[in-house]
Design a protein around this motif. Structure first.
Motif, PDB file in Angstrom:
ATOM      1  N   LEU A  72     -21.907  15.111 -22.781  1.00 43.36           N
ATOM      2  CA  LEU A  72     -22.937  14.660 -23.722  1.00 43.36           C
ATOM      3  C   LEU A  72     -22.768  13.176 -24.036  1.00 43.36           C
ATOM      4  O   LEU A  72     -23.741  12.421 -24.074  1.00 43.36           O
ATOM      5  CB  LEU A  72     -22.870  15.486 -25.009  1.00 43.36           C
ATOM      6  CG  LEU A  72     -23.867  15.122 -26.109  1.00 43.36           C
ATOM      7  CD1 LEU A  72     -25.297  15.423 -25.663  1.00 43.36           C
ATOM      8  CD2 LEU A  72     -23.550  15.880 -27.397  1.00 43.36           C
ATOM      9  N   LEU A  73     -21.537  12.743 -24.224  1.00 45.29           N
ATOM     10  CA  LEU A  73     -21.278  11.355 -24.572  1.00 45.29           C
ATOM     11  C   LEU A  73     -21.458  10.405 -23.394  1.00 45.29           C
ATOM     12  O   LEU A  73     -21.524   9.194 -23.588  1.00 45.29           O
ATOM     13  CB  LEU A  73     -19.880  11.211 -25.177  1.00 45.29           C
ATOM     14  CG  LEU A  73     -19.713  11.857 -26.555  1.00 45.29           C
ATOM     15  CD1 LEU A  73     -18.277  11.743 -27.047  1.00 45.29           C
ATOM     16  CD2 LEU A  73     -20.676  11.254 -27.570  1.00 45.29           C
ATOM     17  N   ASP A  74     -21.530  10.945 -22.185  1.00 40.15           N
ATOM     18  CA  ASP A  74     -21.916  10.092 -21.061  1.00 40.15           C
ATOM     19  C   ASP A  74     -23.336   9.568 -21.259  1.00 40.15           C
ATOM     20  O   ASP A  74     -23.652   8.439 -20.887  1.00 40.15           O
ATOM     21  CB  ASP A  74     -21.844  10.875 -19.739  1.00 40.15           C
ATOM     22  CG  ASP A  74     -20.480  10.768 -19.084  1.00 40.15           C
ATOM     23  OD1 ASP A  74     -19.682   9.907 -19.524  1.00 40.15           O
ATOM     24  OD2 ASP A  74     -20.208  11.520 -18.143  1.00 40.15           O
ATOM     25  N   MET A  75     -24.205  10.417 -21.813  1.00 36.70           N
ATOM     26  CA  MET A  75     -25.584   9.999 -22.084  1.00 36.70           C
ATOM     27  C   MET A  75     -25.664   9.144 -23.345  1.00 36.70           C
ATOM     28  O   MET A  75     -26.438   8.198 -23.418  1.00 36.70           O
ATOM     29  CB  MET A  75     -26.489  11.229 -22.268  1.00 36.70           C
ATOM     30  CG  MET A  75     -26.662  12.093 -21.034  1.00 36.70           C
ATOM     31  SD  MET A  75     -27.825  13.427 -21.369  1.00 36.70           S
ATOM     32  CE  MET A  75     -26.879  14.430 -22.500  1.00 36.70           C
ATOM     33  N   TYR A  76     -24.861   9.492 -24.341  1.00 37.58           N
ATOM     34  CA  TYR A  76     -24.883   8.814 -25.634  1.00 37.58           C
ATOM     35  C   TYR A  76     -23.670   7.888 -25.763  1.00 37.58           C
ATOM     36  O   TYR A  76     -22.907   7.976 -26.726  1.00 37.58           O
ATOM     37  CB  TYR A  76     -24.846   9.839 -26.769  1.00 37.58           C
ATOM     38  CG  TYR A  76     -26.067  10.692 -26.940  1.00 37.58           C
ATOM     39  CD1 TYR A  76     -27.030  10.382 -27.896  1.00 37.58           C
ATOM     40  CD2 TYR A  76     -26.262  11.849 -26.190  1.00 37.58           C
ATOM     41  CE1 TYR A  76     -28.144  11.186 -28.093  1.00 37.58           C
ATOM     42  CE2 TYR A  76     -27.377  12.663 -26.373  1.00 37.58           C
ATOM     43  CZ  TYR A  76     -28.305  12.323 -27.325  1.00 37.58           C
ATOM     44  OH  TYR A  76     -29.407  13.132 -27.518  1.00 37.58           O
ATOM     45  N   SER A 189     -29.670  10.370 -17.594  1.00 38.73           N
ATOM     46  CA  SER A 189     -29.860   9.347 -18.619  1.00 38.73           C
ATOM     47  C   SER A 189     -30.956   9.794 -19.571  1.00 38.73           C
ATOM     48  O   SER A 189     -31.702  10.737 -19.293  1.00 38.73           O
ATOM     49  CB  SER A 189     -30.241   8.002 -17.981  1.00 38.73           C
ATOM     50  OG  SER A 189     -31.461   8.115 -17.275  1.00 38.73           O
ATOM     51  N   LEU A 190     -31.040   9.120 -20.712  1.00 38.34           N
ATOM     52  CA  LEU A 190     -32.074   9.382 -21.703  1.00 38.34           C
ATOM     53  C   LEU A 190     -33.172   8.344 -21.560  1.00 38.34           C
ATOM     54  O   LEU A 190     -32.916   7.201 -21.199  1.00 38.34           O
ATOM     55  CB  LEU A 190     -31.478   9.321 -23.112  1.00 38.34           C
ATOM     56  CG  LEU A 190     -30.339  10.301 -23.399  1.00 38.34           C
ATOM     57  CD1 LEU A 190     -29.732  10.005 -24.775  1.00 38.34           C
ATOM     58  CD2 LEU A 190     -30.819  11.744 -23.337  1.00 38.34           C
ATOM     59  N   HIS A 191     -34.400   8.760 -21.842  1.00 38.08           N
ATOM     60  CA  HIS A 191     -35.502   7.817 -21.705  1.00 38.08           C
ATOM     61  C   HIS A 191     -35.810   7.132 -23.029  1.00 38.08           C
ATOM     62  O   HIS A 191     -35.531   7.653 -24.114  1.00 38.08           O
ATOM     63  CB  HIS A 191     -36.753   8.499 -21.157  1.00 38.08           C
ATOM     64  CG  HIS A 191     -37.317   9.567 -22.055  1.00 38.08           C
ATOM     65  ND1 HIS A 191     -38.039   9.289 -23.196  1.00 38.08           N
ATOM     66  CD2 HIS A 191     -37.262  10.925 -21.968  1.00 38.08           C
ATOM     67  CE1 HIS A 191     -38.415  10.411 -23.772  1.00 38.08           C
ATOM     68  NE2 HIS A 191     -37.952  11.432 -23.051  1.00 38.08           N
ATOM     69  N   THR A 192     -36.368   5.956 -22.923  1.00 37.65           N
ATOM     70  CA  THR A 192     -36.753   5.199 -24.113  1.00 37.65           C
ATOM     71  C   THR A 192     -37.930   5.883 -24.787  1.00 37.65           C
ATOM     72  O   THR A 192     -38.900   6.244 -24.130  1.00 37.65           O
ATOM     73  CB  THR A 192     -37.146   3.760 -23.737  1.00 37.65           C
ATOM     74  OG1 THR A 192     -36.044   3.147 -23.065  1.00 37.65           O
ATOM     75  CG2 THR A 192     -37.505   2.955 -24.977  1.00 37.65           C
ATOM     76  N   PRO A 193     -37.867   6.095 -26.091  1.00 44.54           N
ATOM     77  CA  PRO A 193     -38.962   6.791 -26.776  1.00 44.54           C
ATOM     78  C   PRO A 193     -40.251   5.991 -26.741  1.00 44.54           C
ATOM     79  O   PRO A 193     -40.234   4.756 -26.775  1.00 44.54           O
ATOM     80  CB  PRO A 193     -38.452   6.936 -28.214  1.00 44.54           C
ATOM     81  CG  PRO A 193     -37.429   5.857 -28.362  1.00 44.54           C
ATOM     82  CD  PRO A 193     -36.788   5.707 -27.018  1.00 44.54           C
TER      83      PRO A 193
END
Length: 440
Positions: A72-76, A189-193
């Motif tokens: 989880l912290l790889d993404m955050y 990865s997470l996307h930009t809102p």
């Protein structure tokens, strides 16, 4: 003022450990630049708690619960970083893999006994007492506390520094953890809102118009505002039937007969108006009062969205002599967005000033759309979930959250958390319990 606890050695906690990203960054450690809205919220902390039965956590050990945190912290990655300041004094997050803290605790009573002794919605003691400071470079931004009950049940308490993102971001973080726990593969990865720019009101002069924040005096070297009074929190449960009664009882008071239903299944405005009227009567407020309204600017948030402080902060000027329906209409239709003014203030002082948002004015926060029951363990939703805000100013804050479906199956009510000076809160409990038959 309650003394600031030592975040490394909390009471009633048997063990503290640290979880870091699964993939070390080494020399690639970077800087995460905080936005003006991030810095505006730096004195506040979001504290959700989720309660699970023994059946939901059967077979799970603390090792099992900690394991999903690594990927989880790889993404955050910035969530496990630490606050630093640039040469000019502007705060940023150093992504140095310092980690988030995991607190483990055991409670010698059952969940049923806990609810009986503390109230069904109490989060006291189940979230780590964490604030940033006095040494920012060593202060974790996030604590997760697992409390095992005598019956085998479990509570999961999150203390999330608001500088990382708003309540929706905090809920997404812990929901993503629960999904990884049951084997869901995390995204790379997470996307930009996709946050829409709030519609701005007519031209403002920041020196002539009151705004929804105030400068704060902090407690020593901690990122926490000082209060003039002891602010306490209580949770009220509005059942679906009580909400329907509230709408019916106030709908004939003015021409705005359907104000409470400005959006599907929303009761935020009518609840806020009712509480505003009650609090004003307790405080002896008369005439016009400036209020702060916090709403979600992105109704399509998802779990793969990068954390952000995306709430719309608005003010309204309410005539407290108005009836509940008229006040609800004002809250729904007459909000004046002030995000842009606040951003300019933060930019002007280069992030060096400290501000209070929640409780600078009496503040109402719409979290009706929060998916707090999407945090699941072994396929089981929490039997109860709640959320409070730490660092509330003396004017108080009201959070409106979804409640679990009513026992009679008639629909879902709302959990309403009210933080006020203790004397006023006790009067409010007595008042709405008698006048509206709300569970206190």
């Amino acid at each position: 003022m309650v003394p600031i606890p030592n975040s490394e050695t909390p009471s009633h906690t048997s063990r503290i450990s640290t979880v870091v990203p699964a993939t070390p960054r080494g020399d690639q450690n970077g800087a995460f630049q905080l936005t003006s809205m991030d810095l505006l919220m730096k004195l506040h902390y979001i504290r959700p708690v989720f309660f699970f039965t023994a059946e939901a956590v059967q077979g799970l050990s603390i090792s099992d619960l900690k394991k999903p945190m690594f990927p989880l912290l790889d993404m955050y990655s910035h969530v496990s970083g630490r606050i630093r300041r640039s040469e000019s004094g502007y705060p940023f997050i150093k992504c140095n893999d310092a980690g988030v803290r995991i607190a483990e605790s055991r409670c010698e009573i059952t969940l049923r006994e806990w609810f009986h002794q503390n109230g069904v919605y109490s989060v006291n003691g189940l979230v780590h007492e964490h604030v940033l400071g006095p040494h920012l470079s060593f202060s974790p931004l996030v604590f997760v506390k697992f409390t095992w009950f005598k019956c085998g049940g479990l509570s999961v308490g999150l203390s999330w520094a608001h500088i990382l993102g708003d309540a929706f971001s905090a809920f997404n973080f812990i929901t993503k953890w629960s999904q990884i726990l049951v084997g869901h593969k995390p995204p790379k990865s997470l996307h930009t809102p996709n946050i829409k720019e709030p519609q701005s009101p007519p031209t403002y002069n920041i020196y002539e118009n009151p705004i929804s924040i105030k400068k704060a005096t902090v407690v020593g070297e901690y990122w926490l505002g000082a209060n003039n009074s002891d602010v306490a929190t209580h949770s009220f449960h509005f059942t679906f039937k009580q909400l329907q009664h509230l709408v019916t009882a106030t709908s004939n008071l003015s021409q705005t007969t359907n104000t409470a239903k400005t959006k599907k299944d929303s009761y935020f405005e009518i609840i806020s108006a009712m509480l505003l009227k009650s609090i004003a009567q307790i405080k002896g407020d008369f005439g016009t009062k400036v209020l702060t309204i916090c709403t979600n600017n992105n109704s399509n948030r998802d779990g793969n969205e990068f954390p952000n402080n995306g709430l719309v902060l608005s003010r309204i000027e309410a005539d407290l002599a108005a009836d509940i329906s008229e006040l609800a209409w004002l809250i729904a239709e007459k909000k004046m967005v002030e995000n842009h003014i606040m951003e300019k203030l933060i930019e002007k002082d280069e992030g060096k000033e400290d501000y209070i948002v929640y409780g600078a004015n009496l503040t109402f926060v719409d979290l009706e759309e929060a998916e707090i029951y999407e945090v699941k363990l072994n396929g089981h939703k929490p039997i109860m979930a709640n959320c409070t805000i730490h660092g509330v100013g003396d004017e108080g804050v009201v959070l409106v959250l979804p409640a679990p479906e009513d026992i009679d199956g008639g629909g879902s009510g709302r959990i309403v958390n009210v933080s006020l000076p203790e004397k006023e809160l006790n009067q409010l409990k007595d008042k709405i319990g008698k006048e509206w038959s709300i569970i206190v």
